[in-house]
Design an enzyme around this catalytic site. Structure first.
Site, PDB file in Angstrom:
ATOM      1  N   CYS A  98       0.851  -1.193   0.000  1.00  9.14           N
ATOM      2  CA  CYS A  98       0.000   0.000   0.000  1.00  9.14           C
ATOM      3  C   CYS A  98       0.890   1.248   0.000  1.00  9.14           C
ATOM      4  O   CYS A  98       1.714   1.427   0.893  1.00  9.14           O
ATOM      5  CB  CYS A  98      -0.880  -0.012   1.250  1.00  9.14           C
ATOM      6  SG  CYS A  98      -1.681   1.563   1.591  1.00  9.14           S
ATOM      7  N   CYS A 102      -3.545   7.473  -1.893  1.00 10.74           N
ATOM      8  CA  CYS A 102      -4.855   7.562  -2.579  1.00 10.74           C
ATOM      9  C   CYS A 102      -5.967   8.072  -1.676  1.00 10.74           C
ATOM     10  O   CYS A 102      -6.903   8.725  -2.158  1.00 10.74           O
ATOM     11  CB  CYS A 102      -5.272   6.216  -3.129  1.00 10.74           C
ATOM     12  SG  CYS A 102      -3.931   5.111  -3.450  1.00 10.74           S
ATOM     13  N   THR A 189      -4.557   4.999   7.102  1.00  4.98           N
ATOM     14  CA  THR A 189      -3.475   4.610   6.192  1.00  4.98           C
ATOM     15  C   THR A 189      -2.494   5.763   5.967  1.00  4.98           C
ATOM     16  O   THR A 189      -2.906   6.857   5.591  1.00  4.98           O
ATOM     17  CB  THR A 189      -4.078   4.173   4.847  1.00  4.98           C
ATOM     18  OG1 THR A 189      -4.882   3.023   5.080  1.00  4.98           O
ATOM     19  CG2 THR A 189      -3.009   3.838   3.823  1.00  4.98           C
ATOM     20  N   GLU A 255      -0.734   1.812   9.212  1.00  7.85           N
ATOM     21  CA  GLU A 255      -1.980   2.433   9.642  1.00  7.85           C
ATOM     22  C   GLU A 255      -1.776   2.939  11.069  1.00  7.85           C
ATOM     23  O   GLU A 255      -0.893   2.445  11.771  1.00  7.85           O
ATOM     24  CB  GLU A 255      -3.151   1.430   9.643  1.00  7.85           C
ATOM     25  CG  GLU A 255      -3.669   1.073   8.264  1.00  7.85           C
ATOM     26  CD  GLU A 255      -2.745   0.110   7.530  1.00  7.85           C
ATOM     27  OE1 GLU A 255      -2.068  -0.673   8.204  1.00  7.85           O
ATOM     28  OE2 GLU A 255      -2.688   0.170   6.285  1.00  7.85           O
ATOM     29  N   HIS A 290     -12.676   5.556  -3.449  1.00  8.64           N
ATOM     30  CA  HIS A 290     -11.646   4.685  -2.878  1.00  8.64           C
ATOM     31  C   HIS A 290     -11.812   3.241  -3.346  1.00  8.64           C
ATOM     32  O   HIS A 290     -10.837   2.505  -3.471  1.00  8.64           O
ATOM     33  CB  HIS A 290     -11.609   4.781  -1.357  1.00  8.64           C
ATOM     34  CG  HIS A 290     -10.256   4.401  -0.814  1.00  8.64           C
ATOM     35  ND1 HIS A 290      -9.097   5.012  -1.223  1.00  8.64           N
ATOM     36  CD2 HIS A 290      -9.864   3.425   0.043  1.00  8.64           C
ATOM     37  CE1 HIS A 290      -8.052   4.452  -0.636  1.00  8.64           C
ATOM     38  NE2 HIS A 290      -8.501   3.470   0.144  1.00  8.64           N
ATOM     39  N   TYR A 294      -8.782   0.773  -5.547  1.00  4.64           N
ATOM     40  CA  TYR A 294      -8.239  -0.568  -5.332  1.00  4.64           C
ATOM     41  C   TYR A 294      -7.663  -1.186  -6.600  1.00  4.64           C
ATOM     42  O   TYR A 294      -7.418  -2.385  -6.668  1.00  4.64           O
ATOM     43  CB  TYR A 294      -9.259  -1.459  -4.619  1.00  4.64           C
ATOM     44  CG  TYR A 294      -9.380  -1.071  -3.152  1.00  4.64           C
ATOM     45  CD1 TYR A 294      -8.288  -0.527  -2.490  1.00  4.64           C
ATOM     46  CD2 TYR A 294     -10.550  -1.210  -2.446  1.00  4.64           C
ATOM     47  CE1 TYR A 294      -8.361  -0.137  -1.163  1.00  4.64           C
ATOM     48  CE2 TYR A 294     -10.639  -0.822  -1.112  1.00  4.64           C
ATOM     49  CZ  TYR A 294      -9.528  -0.287  -0.476  1.00  4.64           C
ATOM     50  OH  TYR A 294      -9.593   0.083   0.833  1.00  4.64           O
ATOM     51  N   CYS A 296      -4.817  -0.556  -6.960  1.00  2.00           N
ATOM     52  CA  CYS A 296      -3.524  -0.896  -6.335  1.00  2.00           C
ATOM     53  C   CYS A 296      -3.392  -2.399  -6.138  1.00  2.00           C
ATOM     54  O   CYS A 296      -2.302  -2.954  -6.241  1.00  2.00           O
ATOM     55  CB  CYS A 296      -3.378  -0.180  -5.002  1.00  2.00           C
ATOM     56  SG  CYS A 296      -4.551  -0.745  -3.742  1.00  2.00           S
ATOM     57  N   GLU A 444      -7.181  -5.292   4.186  1.00  2.09           N
ATOM     58  CA  GLU A 444      -7.712  -4.034   3.661  1.00  2.09           C
ATOM     59  C   GLU A 444      -8.621  -4.286   2.464  1.00  2.09           C
ATOM     60  O   GLU A 444      -9.606  -3.582   2.270  1.00  2.09           O
ATOM     61  CB  GLU A 444      -6.596  -3.076   3.267  1.00  2.09           C
ATOM     62  CG  GLU A 444      -7.211  -1.923   2.504  1.00  2.09           C
ATOM     63  CD  GLU A 444      -6.534  -0.620   2.617  1.00  2.09           C
ATOM     64  OE1 GLU A 444      -5.334  -0.608   2.842  1.00  2.09           O
ATOM     65  OE2 GLU A 444      -7.230   0.393   2.457  1.00  2.09           O
TER      66      GLU A 444
HETATM   67  C1  LIG Z   1      -5.746  -1.902   6.426  1.00  5.68           C
HETATM   68  C2  LIG Z   1      -6.865  -0.916   6.532  1.00  5.68           C
HETATM   69  C3  LIG Z   1      -6.652   0.396   6.135  1.00  5.68           C
HETATM   70  C4  LIG Z   1      -7.678   1.342   6.265  1.00  5.68           C
HETATM   71  N1  LIG Z   1      -7.430   2.643   5.906  1.00  5.68           N
HETATM   72  C5  LIG Z   1      -8.364   3.588   6.170  1.00  5.68           C
HETATM   73  C6  LIG Z   1      -8.102   4.970   5.916  1.00  5.68           C
HETATM   74  O1  LIG Z   1      -7.040   5.339   5.443  1.00  5.68           O
HETATM   75  N2  LIG Z   1      -9.055   5.876   6.201  1.00  5.68           N
HETATM   76  C7  LIG Z   1     -10.246   5.511   6.741  1.00  5.68           C
HETATM   77  O2  LIG Z   1     -11.061   6.381   7.012  1.00  5.68           O
HETATM   78  N3  LIG Z   1     -10.524   4.215   7.001  1.00  5.68           N
HETATM   79  C8  LIG Z   1      -9.619   3.252   6.724  1.00  5.68           C
HETATM   80  N4  LIG Z   1      -9.903   1.921   6.982  1.00  5.68           N
HETATM   81  C9  LIG Z   1     -11.154   1.608   7.673  1.00  5.68           C
HETATM   82  C10 LIG Z   1     -12.190   0.846   6.892  1.00  5.68           C
HETATM   83  O3  LIG Z   1     -12.964   1.710   6.108  1.00  5.68           O
HETATM   84  C11 LIG Z   1     -13.023   0.099   7.960  1.00  5.68           C
HETATM   85  O4  LIG Z   1     -12.216  -0.973   8.413  1.00  5.68           O
HETATM   86  C12 LIG Z   1     -14.345  -0.398   7.449  1.00  5.68           C
HETATM   87  O5  LIG Z   1     -15.208   0.671   7.190  1.00  5.68           O
HETATM   88  C13 LIG Z   1     -14.995  -1.353   8.466  1.00  5.68           C
HETATM   89  O6  LIG Z   1     -15.090  -0.743   9.729  1.00  5.68           O
HETATM   90  P1  LIG Z   1     -14.524  -1.497  11.003  1.00  5.68           P
HETATM   91  O7  LIG Z   1     -13.135  -1.886  10.735  1.00  5.68           O
HETATM   92  O8  LIG Z   1     -14.799  -0.628  12.158  1.00  5.68           O
HETATM   93  O9  LIG Z   1     -15.329  -2.839  11.091  1.00  5.68           O
HETATM   94  P2  LIG Z   1     -16.750  -3.071  11.735  1.00  5.68           P
HETATM   95  O10 LIG Z   1     -17.619  -1.896  11.450  1.00  5.68           O
HETATM   96  O11 LIG Z   1     -16.597  -3.473  13.139  1.00  5.68           O
HETATM   97  O12 LIG Z   1     -17.262  -4.290  10.868  1.00  5.68           O
HETATM   98  C14 LIG Z   1     -17.076  -5.651  11.244  1.00  5.68           C
HETATM   99  C15 LIG Z   1     -18.270  -6.455  10.729  1.00  5.68           C
HETATM  100  O13 LIG Z   1     -19.480  -5.975  11.353  1.00  5.68           O
HETATM  101  C16 LIG Z   1     -20.426  -5.630  10.362  1.00  5.68           C
HETATM  102  N5  LIG Z   1     -21.181  -4.454  10.844  1.00  5.68           N
HETATM  103  C17 LIG Z   1     -20.667  -3.277  11.268  1.00  5.68           C
HETATM  104  N6  LIG Z   1     -21.649  -2.429  11.639  1.00  5.68           N
HETATM  105  C18 LIG Z   1     -22.801  -3.079  11.435  1.00  5.68           C
HETATM  106  C19 LIG Z   1     -24.165  -2.736  11.623  1.00  5.68           C
HETATM  107  N7  LIG Z   1     -24.526  -1.547  12.099  1.00  5.68           N
HETATM  108  N8  LIG Z   1     -25.103  -3.663  11.299  1.00  5.68           N
HETATM  109  C20 LIG Z   1     -24.751  -4.876  10.809  1.00  5.68           C
HETATM  110  N9  LIG Z   1     -23.463  -5.246  10.610  1.00  5.68           N
HETATM  111  C21 LIG Z   1     -22.506  -4.371  10.930  1.00  5.68           C
HETATM  112  C22 LIG Z   1     -19.635  -5.316   9.111  1.00  5.68           C
HETATM  113  O14 LIG Z   1     -20.390  -5.496   7.923  1.00  5.68           O
HETATM  114  C23 LIG Z   1     -18.499  -6.332   9.220  1.00  5.68           C
HETATM  115  O15 LIG Z   1     -18.891  -7.570   8.709  1.00  5.68           O
HETATM  116  C24 LIG Z   1      -8.924   0.956   6.799  1.00  5.68           C
HETATM  117  C25 LIG Z   1      -9.132  -0.372   7.174  1.00  5.68           C
HETATM  118  C26 LIG Z   1      -8.128  -1.309   7.060  1.00  5.68           C
HETATM  119  C27 LIG Z   1      -8.378  -2.734   7.503  1.00  5.68           C
HETATM  120  S1  SF4 Z   2      -6.036   2.450  -2.575  1.00  2.00           S
HETATM  121 FE1  SF4 Z   2      -4.522   0.864  -2.168  1.00  2.00          FE
HETATM  122  S2  SF4 Z   2      -2.530   1.853  -2.130  1.00  2.00           S
HETATM  123 FE2  SF4 Z   2      -4.088   3.439  -2.028  1.00  2.00          FE
HETATM  124  S3  SF4 Z   2      -4.315   3.858   0.150  1.00  2.00           S
HETATM  125 FE3  SF4 Z   2      -5.889   2.331  -0.348  1.00  2.00          FE
HETATM  126  S4  SF4 Z   2      -4.901   0.319  -0.064  1.00  2.00           S
HETATM  127 FE4  SF4 Z   2      -3.276   1.856  -0.038  1.00  2.00          FE
END
Ligand SMILES: Cc1cc2nc3c(=O)[nH]c(=O)nc-3n(C[C@H](O)[C@H](O)[C@H](O)COP(=O)(O)OP(=O)(O)OC[C@H]3O[C@@H](n4cnc5c(N)ncnc54)[C@H](O)[C@@H]3O)c2cc1C
Ligand code: SF4
Length: 481
Positions: A98, A102, A189, A255, A290, A294, A296, A444
């Site tokens: 990553c 982006c 990220t 992250e 976003h 992907y 990427c 991710e």
């Molecule tokens: C490596 C990585 C990089 C990331 N980078 C960024 C970033 O740069 N900027 C950023 O803003 N975010 C980032 N994210 C966040 C990403 O958008 C969230 O992980 C995603 O939106 C899921 O939220 P959560 O991780 O809190 O999971 P949760 O919300 O806890 O979800 C876990 C499970 O519960 C379910 N669930 C959650 N809420 C409900 C509900 N109300 N009803 C029913 N089911 C539900 C989901 O569908 C899922 O199956 C990143 C995530 C990862 C893993």
């Molecule tokens: S689009 Fe891909 S490279 Fe760009 S921030 Fe998200 S995971 Fe990282």
């Protein structure tokens, strides 16, 4: 446009408050755990200066007419959107991880649409503020963190009903010169490689959650912003100094949990304040961009396929029919992902602000594939790699006078291939499918830009089922009254 070196130097001038492994990090840029992620972002600066990548990596600013890095550009055409997808694949292939930049580009583009729409309805002046801000991002070639995801507490409750009101970031005070905000953004990220943090709300909101409908940008070293780095599987291998065991010894991602401890935001940096009726649109537009980003994963997929083919050759099985078929399968899945990110770009449309948005349905279909195909590509790569990928002794054992000779003898596969090369390629596969890069390539892919169910909701909303029913009924002679 900054060079990679100038980018690195610009980070040295920041005064970030960063914690990792329970300690404050004094020198973020040279920290061995963080540095590979800085180098991955630096690649976005380096490639913009290479003539062969100029068309993809650079664009013309619609505000100033100057040449800018595409990561700071607001898409002005379908061609821009397609180039964005190509840029993602190129950088994924160059870094194998990553490269982080982006999220900020996607936040800028989503805000360019939504600030315009808020002004049109509410008579506010967010768009003008946003364009001023954008100009400074472009002029200084800044890297921005796109900060959407709140910690969210009890997922079944809206922000105002949470036991702790801070689990969604919100406005705690309004002053004459700006607002004060408190809360956090999770999983950010590239946060500590960023000059700016662009905050957006994480869900659609109602009137009761007015204080949570807030968007703004702040310098990453503003007072009250604190970073706690996330761990990655096998991260401390980077401290060992040897290049074999890290798999990808050049690049990585990171992250962080970003905490806003009563941060003051001046008005000229506020892009939404209480317009809860637009928080859903901002979430949808950022997420769609976003999901397109992907691309990427296709670039990282290229690296993984190349590694699997190399491992097969080193093991002497590359011509076996099932191996050839698995390589074809990996390519078919990877190119299907490429089709998705190019398709949603090619079907993009102009928004009232003039910004081109991707086709939201296709972007969601693409992201839904991303939640699955990299896992299957990774499974096939592990199949081809063989068990040694996870049972292999360390770099130190290979170099040791006691054990080195045994490893040279027993870990060698095809004659003519140095044992060290076999170990290196297997470690790269391990890195992408189980190690530090698996954070970006797999988990991710699952949760980034929204968990799989978020795309299914969007697909069900955007698909025109009635049109499909009409087509079916017409062909078999059903006439509804
Ligand atoms: C490596 C990585 C990089 C990331 N980078 C960024 C970033 O740069 N900027 C950023 O803003 N975010 C980032 N994210 C966040 C990403 O958008 C969230 O992980 C995603 O939106 C899921 O939220 P959560 O991780 O809190 O999971 P949760 O919300 O806890 O979800 C876990 C499970 O519960 C379910 N669930 C959650 N809420 C409900 C509900 N109300 N009803 C029913 N089911 C539900 C989901 O569908 C899922 O199956 C990143 C995530 C990862 C893993
Ligand atoms: S689009 Fe891909 S490279 Fe760009 S921030 Fe998200 S995971 Fe990282």
């Amino acid at each position: 446009m900054m060079t990679a070196q100038e980018y690195e130097e610009s980070l040295r001038r920041l005064h970030l408050v960063v914690y990792m492994f329970g300690k404050k990090v004094g020198n973020v840029v040279d920290d061995p755990i963080i540095r590979p992620s800085m180098k991955a972002v630096a690649k976005t600066y380096e490639l913009a200066h290479r003539p062969e990548h100029e068309a993809i990596m650079t664009a013309t600013s619609h505000i100033t007419g100057k040449k800018i890095n595409r990561f700071t550009h607001i898409h002005q055409s379908v061609e821009d959107l397609v180039k964005k997808s190509k840029m993602g694949r190129l950088l994924g292939r160059e870094t194998g991880c990553c490269f982080q930049r982006c999220v900020g580009m996607d936040a800028l583009n989503a805000l360019s649409i939504v600030t315009f729409n808020i002004d049109a309805k509410h008579g506010t002046e967010y768009h003008k503020r946003f364009l001023n801000y954008l100009e400074s991002v472009q002029e200084n070639d800044l890297t921005c963190d796109g900060a959407m995801t709140d910690p969210k507490g009890d997922r079944g409750l809206p922000p105002h009903k949470q036991a702790d009101p801070d689990v969604f970031l919100h406005v705690v005070e309004e002053r004459k010169d700006g607002i004060v905000v408190r809360g956090a953004k999770a999983h950010q990220t590239g946060a500590v490689n960023s000059h700016e943090i662009i905050v957006m709300p994480t869900i659609a909101m109602r009137g009761e959650d007015r204080d949570y409908a807030v968007s703004f940008a702040m310098p990453s070293d503003a007072e009250g912003i604190i970073y706690v780095l996330g761990r990655q599987s096998c991260d401390t291998r980077k401290l060992e100094g040897a290049t074999i065991d890290t798999g990808n010894f050049l690049y990585g991602g990171h992250e962080a949990l970003v905490i806003f401890d009563n941060v003051f935001v001046p008005w000229d940096r506020v892009f939404m304040h209480g317009e809860y009726d637009f928080s859903g649109q901002l979430v949808e537009d950022f997420a769609a961009y976003h999901r397109q980003s992907y691309a990427c994963k296709v670039g990282v997929g290229d690296v993984l396929i190349g590694a699997a083919q190399t491992a097969a050759e080193y093991n002497g099985v590359a011509s076996a029919s099932h191996i050839r078929d698995k390589i074809v399968e990996m390519n078919q899945l990877n190119e299907t992902l490429y089709c998705g990110c190019v398709a949603c770009a090619s079907e993009g449309r102009k928004e009232p602000s003039g910004t081109y948005n991707v086709d939201v349905l296709l972007a969601n279909v693409h992201k839904q594939n991303v939640t699955r195909f990299p896992y299957e590509i990774a499974r096939l790569a592990q199949d081809i790699a063989g068990g040694l990928m996870v049972t292999m002794p360390s770099n130190e054992d290979l170099k040791s006078p006691e054990t080195g000779k045994w490893l040279e003898k027993y870990l060698r596969a095809c004659s003519g291939i140095p044992t060290e090369h076999r170990m290196r390629i297997l470690r790269l596969i391990e890195n992408i499918t189980l190690g530090t890069a698996a954070v970006g390539y797999l988990t991710e892919s699952m949760h980034g830009a929204g968990s799989p169910q978020a795309q299914r909701i969007m697909i069900s909303r955007r698909v025109n089922l009635e049109e499909k029913q009409r087509a079916a009924k017409k062909l078999c002679g059903i006439q509804d009254n």
